[in-house]
Design a protein around this motif. Structure first.
Motif, mmCIF file in Angstrom:
data_model
loop_
_atom_site.group_PDB
_atom_site.id
_atom_site.type_symbol
_atom_site.label_atom_id
_atom_site.label_comp_id
_atom_site.label_asym_id
_atom_site.label_seq_id
_atom_site.Cartn_x
_atom_site.Cartn_y
_atom_site.Cartn_z
ATOM 1 N N GLU A 102 0.823 -1.209 0.000
ATOM 2 C CA GLU A 102 0.000 0.000 0.000
ATOM 3 C C GLU A 102 0.856 1.258 0.000
ATOM 4 O OE1 GLU A 102 -2.951 -0.076 3.079
ATOM 5 O OE2 GLU A 102 -3.612 -2.077 2.494
ATOM 6 N N ARG A 103 1.877 1.297 0.829
ATOM 7 C CA ARG A 103 2.736 2.477 0.952
ATOM 8 C C ARG A 103 3.403 2.828 -0.374
ATOM 9 N NH1 ARG A 103 6.575 0.709 4.414
ATOM 10 N NH2 ARG A 103 8.054 0.398 2.745
ATOM 11 N N GLU A 104 3.863 1.832 -1.104
ATOM 12 C CA GLU A 104 4.586 2.058 -2.358
ATOM 13 C C GLU A 104 3.671 2.012 -3.586
ATOM 14 O OE1 GLU A 104 7.627 3.077 -2.294
ATOM 15 O OE2 GLU A 104 7.873 2.716 -0.138
ATOM 16 N N GLN A 105 2.369 1.898 -3.368
ATOM 17 C CA GLN A 105 1.372 1.847 -4.435
ATOM 18 C C GLN A 105 1.681 0.739 -5.443
ATOM 19 O OE1 GLN A 105 0.505 5.691 -6.126
ATOM 20 N NE2 GLN A 105 0.725 6.699 -4.161
ATOM 21 N N ILE A 106 1.928 -0.441 -4.914
ATOM 22 C CA ILE A 106 2.198 -1.610 -5.744
ATOM 23 C C ILE A 106 0.870 -2.302 -6.040
ATOM 24 C CG2 ILE A 106 3.326 -3.866 -5.827
ATOM 25 C CD1 ILE A 106 5.470 -2.655 -3.923
ATOM 26 N N HIS A 107 0.598 -2.537 -7.297
ATOM 27 C CA HIS A 107 -0.627 -3.216 -7.705
ATOM 28 C C HIS A 107 -0.265 -4.649 -8.085
ATOM 29 C CE1 HIS A 107 -3.177 0.408 -7.942
ATOM 30 N NE2 HIS A 107 -1.991 0.989 -8.028
ATOM 31 N N VAL A 108 -1.078 -5.587 -7.648
ATOM 32 C CA VAL A 108 -0.784 -7.006 -7.823
ATOM 33 C C VAL A 108 -1.929 -7.674 -8.576
ATOM 34 C CG1 VAL A 108 -0.329 -9.169 -6.597
ATOM 35 C CG2 VAL A 108 0.512 -7.000 -5.664
ATOM 36 N N LEU A 109 -1.586 -8.511 -9.524
ATOM 37 C CA LEU A 109 -2.577 -9.349 -10.198
ATOM 38 C C LEU A 109 -2.595 -10.698 -9.487
ATOM 39 C CD1 LEU A 109 -1.746 -8.566 -13.912
ATOM 40 C CD2 LEU A 109 -3.894 -8.089 -12.762
ATOM 41 N N SER A 110 -3.759 -11.120 -9.080
ATOM 42 C CA SER A 110 -3.876 -12.391 -8.376
ATOM 43 C C SER A 110 -3.808 -13.557 -9.360
ATOM 44 C CB SER A 110 -5.194 -12.458 -7.607
ATOM 45 O OG SER A 110 -5.194 -11.513 -6.586
ATOM 46 N N LEU A 111 -2.951 -14.501 -9.058
ATOM 47 C CA LEU A 111 -2.885 -15.733 -9.842
ATOM 48 C C LEU A 111 -3.841 -16.732 -9.223
ATOM 49 C CD1 LEU A 111 0.965 -15.984 -10.353
ATOM 50 C CD2 LEU A 111 -0.739 -14.908 -11.814
ATOM 51 N N GLY A 112 -4.229 -17.706 -10.000
ATOM 52 C CA GLY A 112 -5.178 -18.696 -9.519
ATOM 53 C C GLY A 112 -4.500 -19.969 -9.046
ATOM 54 N N LEU A 113 -5.141 -20.620 -8.103
ATOM 55 C CA LEU A 113 -4.713 -21.925 -7.617
ATOM 56 C C LEU A 113 -5.889 -22.861 -7.838
ATOM 57 C CD1 LEU A 113 -2.670 -23.662 -5.894
ATOM 58 C CD2 LEU A 113 -4.127 -23.053 -3.956
ATOM 59 N N ILE A 114 -5.656 -23.929 -8.599
ATOM 60 C CA ILE A 114 -6.716 -24.899 -8.877
ATOM 61 C C ILE A 114 -6.493 -26.118 -7.996
ATOM 62 C CG2 ILE A 114 -7.805 -26.362 -10.610
ATOM 63 C CD1 ILE A 114 -6.676 -24.402 -12.734
ATOM 64 N N ALA A 115 -7.472 -26.393 -7.151
ATOM 65 C CA ALA A 115 -7.424 -27.566 -6.276
ATOM 66 C C ALA A 115 -8.708 -28.344 -6.514
ATOM 67 C CB ALA A 115 -7.296 -27.149 -4.820
ATOM 68 N N LYS A 145 -6.674 -3.890 -15.572
ATOM 69 C CA LYS A 145 -5.745 -3.333 -14.580
ATOM 70 C C LYS A 145 -4.819 -2.312 -15.231
ATOM 71 C CE LYS A 145 -4.675 -4.563 -10.705
ATOM 72 N NZ LYS A 145 -5.053 -4.079 -9.371
ATOM 73 N N LEU A 146 -4.258 -2.640 -16.406
ATOM 74 C CA LEU A 146 -3.340 -1.725 -17.077
ATOM 75 C C LEU A 146 -4.054 -0.471 -17.573
ATOM 76 C CD1 LEU A 146 -1.021 -4.199 -18.996
ATOM 77 C CD2 LEU A 146 -0.530 -2.932 -16.893
ATOM 78 N N GLU A 147 -5.285 -0.611 -18.064
ATOM 79 C CA GLU A 147 -6.038 0.564 -18.500
ATOM 80 C C GLU A 147 -6.312 1.499 -17.323
ATOM 81 O OE1 GLU A 147 -9.489 -0.977 -20.514
ATOM 82 O OE2 GLU A 147 -8.364 -1.312 -22.380
ATOM 83 N N TRP A 148 -6.691 0.933 -16.189
ATOM 84 C CA TRP A 148 -6.932 1.747 -15.002
ATOM 85 C C TRP A 148 -5.653 2.446 -14.567
ATOM 86 C CZ3 TRP A 148 -5.078 2.243 -10.100
ATOM 87 C CH2 TRP A 148 -5.837 3.026 -9.225
ATOM 88 N N MET A 149 -4.555 1.707 -14.557
ATOM 89 C CA MET A 149 -3.284 2.277 -14.105
ATOM 90 C C MET A 149 -2.790 3.387 -15.032
ATOM 91 S SD MET A 149 -1.361 -1.068 -12.582
ATOM 92 C CE MET A 149 0.023 -0.125 -11.969
ATOM 93 N N THR A 150 -2.927 3.217 -16.343
ATOM 94 C CA THR A 150 -2.464 4.262 -17.263
ATOM 95 C C THR A 150 -3.312 5.524 -17.136
ATOM 96 O OG1 THR A 150 -3.765 3.299 -19.079
ATOM 97 C CG2 THR A 150 -1.440 2.675 -18.944
#
Length: 84
Positions: A3-16, A56-61
């Motif tokens: 949050e402090r560094e404004q890092i945006h993360v894309l969540s990867l999926g886990l299939i179980a 995500k990229l459109e929002w960020m740009t």
């Protein structure tokens, strides 16, 4: 730090088995062991959806002057090529 560094993360999926969990959203450090214990097969991972990446990229740009993308090496994951 994220949050402090404004890092945006894309969540990867886990299939179980038949279920898909999203990293840090529906699968956490607290419940990962339970998922592993009850899974009939060894879980696998999925890449972020191309629509999710595009959104995500459109929002960020629209909100930032520049974007730095850090990804896993192309030899280890298909995620790298999804950003090109």
């Amino acid at each position: 730090m994220i949050e402090r560094e404004q890092i945006h993360v894309l969540s990867l999926g886990l299939i179980a088995d038949e279920s898909v969990y999203l990293d840090k959203l529906t699968v956490t450090q607290k419940n990962i062991q339970t998922i592993l214990d009850y899974s009939k097969t060894y879980p696998s991972s999925t890449q972020a959806d191309l629509k999710q990446i595009k959104a995500k990229l459109e929002w960020m740009t629209a909100h930032y002057e520049g974007i730095v993308i850090v990804s896993v090496a192309s030899a280890l994951s298909g995620m790298y090529s999804n950003f090109n």
